[in-house]
Design a protein around this motif. Structure first.
Motif, short mmCIF file in Angstrom:
data_model
loop_
_atom_site.label_atom_id
_atom_site.label_comp_id
_atom_site.label_asym_id
_atom_site.label_seq_id
_atom_site.Cartn_x
_atom_site.Cartn_y
_atom_site.Cartn_z
N THR A 203 46.57 18.82 96.30
CA THR A 203 45.49 19.39 95.49
C THR A 203 45.25 18.45 94.32
OG1 THR A 203 47.01 20.60 94.05
CG2 THR A 203 46.25 21.75 96.05
N TYR A 204 44.25 18.77 93.52
CA TYR A 204 44.02 17.95 92.33
C TYR A 204 45.27 17.93 91.45
CZ TYR A 204 39.06 17.82 93.49
OH TYR A 204 37.86 17.60 94.13
N GLN B 228 41.46 19.10 98.75
CA GLN B 228 40.29 19.73 98.17
C GLN B 228 39.02 18.89 98.34
OE1 GLN B 228 42.62 20.45 94.48
NE2 GLN B 228 41.69 22.48 94.57
N GLU C 206 49.75 19.31 102.43
CA GLU C 206 48.61 19.61 101.57
C GLU C 206 48.79 18.95 100.21
OE1 GLU C 206 46.22 23.45 99.68
OE2 GLU C 206 48.17 23.77 100.61
#
Length: 126
Positions: free
Chosen positions: A82-83, A56, A80
Motif C-alpha cells: 500500500t502507500y 493501490q 500486497e
C-alpha cells in the motif's frame, strides 16, 4: 475471466499478465480472498500456477508481483503493498527490479547514484 468482475475492470498487460481493479467485495470477499479464488480457479481450470501482486495502483501491483509475490511460497505467491507499506517493503530492492526499468535505464539511473527503488523514491532530481 469476467466472472470475477466486468470486463472494464480488467486491463490486459501481456499474454500472461493482467491488471484487475477489484470492487466486488459483496461477491468474493476482501481482495485477498478474491485473489486466492482467482488463483485457485486458474490452477484448477487451466492448470496455470499464478502469482498475484496487490497494490493501490498499477505500479505498486506490478512491483509487488515482481519483487515479492513471485518469490513468496509461504504466502501462496500473493502479496500486497500500500502507500503506507511501500517504503518498508519495496525500497530495498535494486532499481533493476523496478517495473519498467530496463538495462539502459538502470545504467542511466546508476550514473545518478540511484541503485534501489528507495534511492529513486527519495532522489532530489532537477
Amino acid at each position: 475471466m469476467n466472472r470475477f468482475g466486468p470486463m472494464e475492470c480488467i486491463s490486459i498487460y501481456s499474454i500472461d499478465e493482467f491488471f484487475y481493479t477489484y470492487d466486488s467485495q459483496s461477491l468474493f470477499g476482501d481482495k485477498l480472498m478474491a485473489a486466492k479464488t482467482i488463483q485457485k480457479t486458474l490452477k484448477s481450470e487451466l492448470g496455470l500456477p499464478t502469482a498475484i501482486g496487490i497494490g493501490q495502483n498499477y505500479f505498486q501491483s506490478m512491483s509487488c508481483l515482481d519483487c515479492i509475490s513471485k518469490h513468496s511460497e509461504e504466502t501462496g505467491y500473493i502479496a500486497e503493498v500500500t502507500y503506507e507499506t511501500f517504503p518498508d517493503l519495496m525500497w530495498k530492492f535494486p532499481i533493476r527490479d523496478c517495473w519498467g526499468v530496463g538495462r539502459q535505464m538502470e545504467r542511466n539511473l546508476n550514473r545518478l547514484g540511484i541503485y534501489t527503488i528507495g534511492d529513486l523514491a527519495t532522489a532530489n532530481l532537477p
